[in-house]
Design a protein around this motif. Sequence first.
Motif, mmCIF file in Angstrom:
data_model
loop_
_atom_site.group_PDB
_atom_site.id
_atom_site.type_symbol
_atom_site.label_atom_id
_atom_site.label_comp_id
_atom_site.label_asym_id
_atom_site.label_seq_id
_atom_site.Cartn_x
_atom_site.Cartn_y
_atom_site.Cartn_z
ATOM 1 N N ASP A 1 43.690 45.058 32.401
ATOM 2 C CA ASP A 1 44.961 45.685 32.022
ATOM 3 C C ASP A 1 46.101 45.228 32.929
ATOM 4 N N ASN A 2 47.294 45.204 32.350
ATOM 5 C CA ASN A 2 48.528 44.967 33.107
ATOM 6 C C ASN A 2 48.502 43.691 33.959
ATOM 7 N N GLY A 3 47.834 42.681 33.449
ATOM 8 C CA GLY A 3 47.836 41.383 34.126
ATOM 9 C C GLY A 3 46.908 41.288 35.320
ATOM 10 N N LYS A 4 46.078 42.330 35.521
ATOM 11 C CA LYS A 4 45.183 42.315 36.688
ATOM 12 C C LYS A 4 43.735 42.139 36.229
ATOM 13 N N ILE A 5 43.003 41.340 36.964
ATOM 14 C CA ILE A 5 41.597 41.090 36.632
ATOM 15 C C ILE A 5 40.776 42.364 36.792
ATOM 16 N N ASP A 6 39.946 42.634 35.805
ATOM 17 C CA ASP A 6 39.002 43.744 35.898
ATOM 18 C C ASP A 6 37.774 43.238 36.672
ATOM 19 N N PRO A 7 37.483 43.818 37.838
ATOM 20 C CA PRO A 7 36.382 43.299 38.654
ATOM 21 C C PRO A 7 35.049 43.243 37.902
ATOM 22 N N ALA A 8 34.806 44.224 37.034
ATOM 23 C CA ALA A 8 33.530 44.232 36.293
ATOM 24 C C ALA A 8 33.435 43.003 35.392
ATOM 25 N N ALA A 9 34.588 42.562 34.882
ATOM 26 C CA ALA A 9 34.590 41.402 33.979
ATOM 27 C C ALA A 9 34.223 40.114 34.727
ATOM 28 N N ILE A 10 34.465 40.092 36.042
ATOM 29 C CA ILE A 10 34.068 38.912 36.840
ATOM 30 C C ILE A 10 32.545 38.791 36.783
ATOM 31 N N GLU A 11 31.904 39.920 37.010
ATOM 32 C CA GLU A 11 30.433 39.908 37.036
ATOM 33 C C GLU A 11 29.878 39.511 35.669
#
Length: 349
Positions: free
Chosen positions: A116-126
């Motif tokens: 959201d809002n241009g920020k990486i979702d940490p869970a999506a990295i995994e």
Amino acid sequence: MTDRPDQRRQFASDNYAGVCPEAWAALQKANRGHVRGYGDDEWTAQAADLIRDLFETKCEVFFVFNGTAANSLSLASLCQSYHSILCHEFAHVERDECGAPEFFSNGTKVLLVPGDNGKIDPAAIETMVKRRTDVHYPKPRAVSVTQATELGTVYSVEELKAIWGKCKKLGLHLHMDGARFANAVASLGVAPKEITWQAGVDVLCFGGTKNGTAVGDAVVFFNPALAKEFDFRCKQAGQLASKMRFLSAPWVGMLQDGVWLRHAAHANKMAEYLERALRGVPEATILFPRQANSVFVELPTPVIEKMWERGWMFYNFIGKGGCRLMCAWDTVESDVDEFVADLKTAVSR
Ligand SMILES: Cc1ncc(COP(=O)(O)O)c(C=O)c1O
């Protein structure tokens, strides 16, 4: 502000602004006599020392001509060609650098991560790292975050540490595109170290241009091993300035007496003022939390066209769409007042 549209201060980009007086004065001072070239000069040494003081740590510092070079060359130094770089789907490194990160890394793939809002979702990295581990998948090796983001938001210290946590767990380097790092620091009110090396950032591309210099961004390696032979990489890419002092001296002007932070705080304050004024226009919908020096706003298409006809310049295709209105070190309240007055006229017709 002047009435001539061609001399107006605009809201299209902080790049539209000129050089701030402090950077200009330092340039003039550096323009004396003969000085050694290619960065082997006192201005460059002083600028690098001031950056080390600012971050309160040892770090390797290089000056290149622009942000695209800083990002793509630093990312290339984190990866092999068979690796991949994870970044947000609106990241400048993917959308706006003409493939330079892939080019300078000989093909390292850029993979897009939501949030959201241009920020990486940490869970999506995994998820992105674990979805494939076979030899046919470009092995994730680095995460790139933009601070402040392309949507004018800012990662908090906690958000950055959550991303770092994933990087540590998954064996990824952390790169920060800090084209508007100064605006992020001003917005958060933290020490620069808190959102860089103390949050696991291996390398920061510290933007000067948007903060008030004419040209020249700094690449700051907090992980010195990754800076190995970076000077050769810069030279090969045509990014080693022969008259380096003209890239580095403005940094001396900016870093002394907190000029860089003052200009960024001012630009943020103008964006806050603009946001407040726009909230008084019912046809204008603010799109994302305003945390740095830009406001994203949705406007009816005929209104956008009328504003362009009036000579106002701004983009309506950045990030998720909407109009991006950006303030700079030299924006003043009357610029905002005139813009909003014209906007009110445009919506009333
Ligand atoms: C987020 C971001 N990163 C990097 C850059 C640097 O780009 P340039 O190569 O134009 O200096 C920009 C410039 O608009 C930017 O907005």
